[in-house]
Design an enzyme around this catalytic site. Structure first.
Site, PDB file in Angstrom:
ATOM      1  N   ASP A  16       1.010  -1.201  -0.072  1.00  0.00           N
ATOM      2  CA  ASP A  16       0.028  -0.017  -0.088  1.00  0.00           C
ATOM      3  C   ASP A  16       0.767   1.137   0.173  1.00  0.00           C
ATOM      4  O   ASP A  16       2.133   1.184   0.037  1.00  0.00           O
ATOM      5  CB  ASP A  16      -1.046   0.119   1.236  1.00  0.00           C
ATOM      6  N   CYS A  79      -4.428  -1.853  -1.611  1.00  0.00           N
ATOM      7  CA  CYS A  79      -4.816  -0.340  -1.834  1.00  0.00           C
ATOM      8  C   CYS A  79      -5.901  -0.264  -2.978  1.00  0.00           C
ATOM      9  O   CYS A  79      -5.437  -0.920  -3.903  1.00  0.00           O
ATOM     10  CB  CYS A  79      -3.768   0.110  -2.198  1.00  0.00           C
ATOM     11  N   THR A  81      -6.701   2.261  -4.443  1.00  0.00           N
ATOM     12  CA  THR A  81      -6.046   3.131  -5.847  1.00  0.00           C
ATOM     13  C   THR A  81      -5.062   2.386  -6.667  1.00  0.00           C
ATOM     14  O   THR A  81      -5.005   2.416  -7.773  1.00  0.00           O
ATOM     15  CB  THR A  81      -5.255   4.438  -5.149  1.00  0.00           C
ATOM     16  N   CYS A 189     -11.105   2.867   0.696  1.00  0.00           N
ATOM     17  CA  CYS A 189      -9.853   3.183   0.560  1.00  0.00           C
ATOM     18  C   CYS A 189      -9.297   2.480   1.844  1.00  0.00           C
ATOM     19  O   CYS A 189      -9.843   2.638   2.984  1.00  0.00           O
ATOM     20  CB  CYS A 189      -9.465   4.770   0.665  1.00  0.00           C
ATOM     21  N   THR A 190      -8.211   1.575   1.774  1.00  0.00           N
ATOM     22  CA  THR A 190      -7.643   0.900   2.939  1.00  0.00           C
ATOM     23  C   THR A 190      -7.496   1.849   4.255  1.00  0.00           C
ATOM     24  O   THR A 190      -7.584   1.411   5.466  1.00  0.00           O
ATOM     25  CB  THR A 190      -6.856  -0.002   2.508  1.00  0.00           C
TER      26      THR A 190
HETATM   27  N1  DGL Z   1      -4.795   3.253   0.867  1.00  0.00           N
HETATM   28  C1  DGL Z   1      -4.667   3.715  -0.252  1.00  0.00           C
HETATM   29  C2  DGL Z   1      -6.058   3.148  -1.168  1.00  0.00           C
HETATM   30  O1  DGL Z   1      -6.495   2.149  -0.488  1.00  0.00           O
HETATM   31  C3  DGL Z   1      -4.971   5.282  -0.732  1.00  0.00           C
HETATM   32  C4  DGL Z   1      -4.022   6.002   0.154  1.00  0.00           C
HETATM   33  C5  DGL Z   1      -3.236   7.133  -0.861  1.00  0.00           C
HETATM   34  O2  DGL Z   1      -4.173   8.079  -1.340  1.00  0.00           O
HETATM   35  O3  DGL Z   1      -2.056   6.927  -0.898  1.00  0.00           O
HETATM   36  O4  DGL Z   1      -6.666   3.710  -2.093  1.00  0.00           O
END
Ligand code: DGL
Length: 269
Positions: A16, A79, A81, A189-190
């Protein structure tokens, strides 16, 4: 693909942009405690959520190359994203099984009594093709409202989940849609998994959909189906690769309740 039958001592890779994926790692370690894990926190490139997809894809490839060099037998993209930006290409390129994240549109649409659901995710996730397809395939019958969580992941990464600032931020992000009748919030988002307490405190009675356990279950299923499980009696372990500030990562992880008895620092990708 290399096969070790039903006994494969190689590690499971998890990554992540920061602490967010620890929500998935926690579930993985609970469900598959014998496995060895390598967790990559790409904090030098945090946040992913506001970067162009091509940049996130490049980081995902660099990290997965590093994990492949470490012998990863499965990679969990913890993650949303990075999953949105890269999972299809990663699957094509690496001869390793991948498990990724998609916002839990399906369970939310099916369980929302008001049939009105908020998907809270990063701009990168909400702009992606993967998300568009999931909403199209599974969102029918409910009103799906996409809310970009500007700055929310940064609050979590800074160790501020559970503070008055976090409560204020979730109120700002979700207040209007909840006042307009949404009764279910999907944590897309995690990092936002660590804001579940703030959301519940601010909006009691609103249902929260967190897919971290479902993703970990899927990863365990892949290990079983492909004969990749760790041998019985093997010593579980965790390796950490932190591309940015190690102390800041550990401080936030500790605030979130993780004691990461990690192996010494590994080279960054
Ligand atoms: N943890 C990420 C997700 O699940 C995003 C956090 C970030 O913007 O870096 O989308």
């Amino acid at each position: 693909m290399l096969s070790f039958g039903a006994m494969d001592p190689r590690p499971v890779g998890v990554f992540d942009s920061g602490v967010g994926g620890l929500s998935v790692l926690r579930q993985l370690r609970r469900l598959a405690p014998r496995e060895r894990y390598i967790y990559v926190a790409d904090t030098a490139f945090f946040p992913y959520g506001s970067r162009p997809g091509a940049e996130v894809r490049k980081r995902a490839f660099a990290i997965c190359t590093r994990l492949a060099e470490s012998g990863a037998k499965l990679i969990v993209v913890a993650c949303n994203t990075a999953s949105a930006a890269a999972i299809t290409d990663l699957r094509e390129f690496f001869p390793i099984p991948f498990v990724g994240m998609v916002p839990g549109v399906k369970p939310a649409a099916a369980s929302s009594p008001a049939r009105k659901v908020v998907i809270l995710a990063t701009p990168g996730t909400l702009d992606g093709e993967l998300y568009r397809r999931v909403v199209e395939d599974f969102g029918s019958g409910a009103r799906i409202v996409s809310v970009p969580g500007h700055g929310l992941a940064a609050l979590v990464e800074a160790g501020e989940a559970g503070t008055a600032r976090a409560r204020h931020a979730v109120r700002e992000a979700l207040g209007a849609e909840i006042a307009a009748g949404a009764d279910t919030v999907v944590l897309g988002c995690t990092h936002y998994c660590f804001l579940a307490g703030d959301i519940s405190a601010e909006f009691p009675g609103v249902a929260i959909v967190d897919t971290s356990e479902a993703v970990a279950r899927r990863a365990v299923q892949v290990l079983q189906e492909q004969g990749l499980e760790a041998p019985s009696g093997s010593a579980a372990g965790l390796g950490l690769i932190i591309t940015g500030d190690r102390e800041a990562f550990h401080a936030t992880a500790a605030r979130l309740g993780f004691s990461l008895e990690a192996t010494p620092a590994e080279p960054v990708p």
